[in-house]
Motif scaffolding. Structure first.
Motif, mmCIF file in Angstrom:
data_model
loop_
_atom_site.group_PDB
_atom_site.id
_atom_site.type_symbol
_atom_site.label_atom_id
_atom_site.label_comp_id
_atom_site.label_asym_id
_atom_site.label_seq_id
_atom_site.Cartn_x
_atom_site.Cartn_y
_atom_site.Cartn_z
ATOM 1 N N ARG A 71 0.914 -0.800 -0.068
ATOM 2 C CA ARG A 71 0.550 -0.333 0.147
ATOM 3 C C ARG A 71 0.533 1.049 0.112
ATOM 4 O O ARG A 71 0.359 1.891 -0.877
ATOM 5 C CB ARG A 71 -0.897 0.188 1.167
ATOM 6 N N VAL A 72 2.170 1.352 1.044
ATOM 7 C CA VAL A 72 2.858 2.396 1.064
ATOM 8 C C VAL A 72 4.058 2.504 -0.656
ATOM 9 O O VAL A 72 3.762 3.469 -1.118
ATOM 10 C CB VAL A 72 3.358 2.150 2.164
ATOM 11 N N ALA A 73 4.431 1.819 -0.575
ATOM 12 C CA ALA A 73 4.710 1.398 -2.626
ATOM 13 C C ALA A 73 3.372 2.087 -3.385
ATOM 14 O O ALA A 73 4.263 2.704 -4.032
ATOM 15 C CB ALA A 73 5.015 0.292 -2.878
ATOM 16 N N ARG A 74 2.420 1.628 -3.909
ATOM 17 C CA ARG A 74 1.670 2.394 -4.512
ATOM 18 C C ARG A 74 1.768 3.938 -4.855
ATOM 19 O O ARG A 74 1.398 4.367 -4.848
ATOM 20 C CB ARG A 74 0.162 1.460 -4.773
ATOM 21 N N ILE A 75 1.784 4.173 -2.958
ATOM 22 C CA ILE A 75 0.917 5.607 -2.700
ATOM 23 C C ILE A 75 2.394 6.037 -3.157
ATOM 24 O O ILE A 75 2.258 7.459 -4.042
ATOM 25 C CB ILE A 75 1.009 6.052 -1.187
ATOM 26 N N ALA A 76 3.522 5.473 -2.354
ATOM 27 C CA ALA A 76 5.037 6.447 -3.253
ATOM 28 C C ALA A 76 4.694 7.220 -5.121
ATOM 29 O O ALA A 76 5.505 7.840 -5.244
ATOM 30 C CB ALA A 76 5.703 5.905 -2.579
ATOM 31 N N GLU A 77 4.295 5.287 -5.456
ATOM 32 C CA GLU A 77 4.019 5.909 -6.985
ATOM 33 C C GLU A 77 3.634 6.778 -7.935
ATOM 34 O O GLU A 77 3.813 7.290 -8.197
ATOM 35 C CB GLU A 77 3.842 4.520 -7.691
ATOM 36 N N ALA A 78 2.243 7.251 -6.211
ATOM 37 C CA ALA A 78 1.220 8.336 -7.243
ATOM 38 C C ALA A 78 1.832 9.786 -6.926
ATOM 39 O O ALA A 78 1.401 10.351 -7.682
ATOM 40 C CB ALA A 78 -0.177 8.008 -6.581
ATOM 41 N N GLU A 79 2.388 9.007 -5.699
ATOM 42 C CA GLU A 79 3.181 10.801 -5.099
ATOM 43 C C GLU A 79 4.577 11.213 -5.735
ATOM 44 O O GLU A 79 4.536 12.396 -6.105
ATOM 45 C CB GLU A 79 3.253 10.940 -3.778
ATOM 46 N N ALA A 80 5.537 9.932 -6.430
ATOM 47 C CA ALA A 80 6.255 10.804 -7.380
ATOM 48 C C ALA A 80 6.313 11.447 -8.015
ATOM 49 O O ALA A 80 5.336 11.229 -9.111
ATOM 50 C CB ALA A 80 7.778 9.086 -7.341
ATOM 51 N N PRO A 81 7.010 12.045 -8.583
ATOM 52 C CA PRO A 81 6.928 13.520 -9.919
ATOM 53 C C PRO A 81 7.382 12.505 -11.068
ATOM 54 O O PRO A 81 8.298 11.663 -11.329
ATOM 55 C CB PRO A 81 8.298 14.639 -9.729
ATOM 56 N N GLY A 82 6.336 12.721 -12.525
ATOM 57 C CA GLY A 82 7.015 12.305 -13.362
ATOM 58 C C GLY A 82 7.569 10.743 -13.398
ATOM 59 O O GLY A 82 6.189 9.965 -13.079
ATOM 60 N N SER A 83 8.405 10.130 -13.875
ATOM 61 C CA SER A 83 8.061 9.122 -14.502
ATOM 62 C C SER A 83 8.658 8.486 -13.130
ATOM 63 O O SER A 83 9.591 7.127 -13.588
ATOM 64 C CB SER A 83 8.987 8.335 -15.796
ATOM 65 N N MET A 84 9.668 9.170 -12.344
ATOM 66 C CA MET A 84 10.049 8.049 -11.317
ATOM 67 C C MET A 84 9.182 7.094 -10.737
ATOM 68 O O MET A 84 9.861 6.342 -9.853
ATOM 69 C CB MET A 84 10.587 9.842 -10.044
ATOM 70 N N GLY A 85 7.938 7.504 -9.974
ATOM 71 C CA GLY A 85 6.990 6.242 -9.745
ATOM 72 C C GLY A 85 6.833 4.570 -10.597
ATOM 73 O O GLY A 85 7.376 3.439 -10.152
ATOM 74 N N ARG A 86 7.534 4.714 -12.118
ATOM 75 C CA ARG A 86 8.029 3.930 -12.613
ATOM 76 C C ARG A 86 9.527 2.880 -11.707
ATOM 77 O O ARG A 86 9.903 1.857 -11.695
ATOM 78 C CB ARG A 86 8.262 3.544 -13.723
ATOM 79 N N TYR A 87 10.400 3.671 -11.184
ATOM 80 C CA TYR A 87 11.227 3.000 -10.516
ATOM 81 C C TYR A 87 11.422 2.761 -9.267
ATOM 82 O O TYR A 87 11.777 2.165 -8.597
ATOM 83 C CB TYR A 87 12.400 4.061 -10.657
ATOM 84 N N ILE A 88 9.785 2.341 -8.505
ATOM 85 C CA ILE A 88 9.627 2.106 -6.987
ATOM 86 C C ILE A 88 9.286 0.541 -6.958
ATOM 87 O O ILE A 88 8.680 0.276 -7.869
ATOM 88 C CB ILE A 88 8.551 2.743 -6.955
ATOM 89 N N SER A 89 10.258 0.029 -6.208
ATOM 90 C CA SER A 89 9.408 -1.501 -5.877
ATOM 91 C C SER A 89 9.889 -1.602 -4.694
ATOM 92 O O SER A 89 10.303 -0.466 -3.343
ATOM 93 C CB SER A 89 11.031 -2.212 -6.211
ATOM 94 N N TRP A 90 9.624 -2.720 -3.898
ATOM 95 C CA TRP A 90 8.850 -2.636 -2.242
ATOM 96 C C TRP A 90 9.134 -4.151 -1.944
ATOM 97 O O TRP A 90 9.373 -5.679 -3.401
ATOM 98 C CB TRP A 90 7.960 -2.868 -2.261
ATOM 99 N N ASP A 91 9.943 -5.032 -0.977
ATOM 100 C CA ASP A 91 10.506 -6.883 -0.933
ATOM 101 C C ASP A 91 10.084 -7.071 0.542
ATOM 102 O O ASP A 91 10.093 -6.105 1.120
ATOM 103 C CB ASP A 91 10.973 -6.914 -1.486
ATOM 104 N N ILE A 92 9.571 -7.588 0.947
ATOM 105 C CA ILE A 92 9.631 -8.060 2.694
ATOM 106 C C ILE A 92 11.237 -8.782 2.673
ATOM 107 O O ILE A 92 11.276 -9.877 2.604
ATOM 108 C CB ILE A 92 8.710 -8.887 2.975
#
Length: 126
Positions: A33-54
């Motif tokens: 959930r936090v990763a999806r919010i970060a993707e939406a909040e990131a400027p420009g195309s930066m959201g496509r570079y967000i990944s997450w893991d446990i």
């Protein structure tokens, strides 16, 4: 008739924190959930570079969110005013201003304010 119940906190804690357990499922949901919010909040195309893991950390399972965009440090921390010059010795910079193409040898960039979209996503994802 008597019943003897023995509660072993260490075993209960291990059971809850083991891979595939309830704690990991909840951590996975929150991290995603936090990763999806970060993707939406990131400027420009930066959201496509967000990944997450446990991952397994020193104190148990951890949710890790990463942004691998090359400019993420400049976005998170901001920049001071600076000069931008072409990479090639006699080259020129090309960009658009109000729909017009502009060529120049030097740009005086005013700098940017910090945009800590990762911390904002963490606050919004609670």
């Amino acid at each position: 008739m008597s019943v003897d119940v023995r509660v072993e906190p260490g075993r209960i804690a291990r059971l809850l924190r083991m891979r595939g357990g309830r704690v990991e499922r909840k951590l996975r949901e929150r991290t995603e959930r936090v990763a999806r919010i970060a993707e939406a909040e990131a400027p420009g195309s930066m959201g496509r570079y967000i990944s997450w893991d446990i991952t397994q950390g020193p104190r148990g399972l951890e949710g890790v969110i990463t942004c691998d965009h090359p400019a993420v440090n400049y976005v998170l921390n901001g920049t001071r005013p600076h000069l931008i010059r072409p990479r090639r010795r006699n080259g020129v910079l090309r960009f658009e201003v109000d729909g017009r193409v502009v060529f120049t040898r030097l740009v005086r960039h005013p700098g940017t304010r910090p945009n800590n979209f990762m911390a904002r996503a963490l606050r919004l994802g609670r």
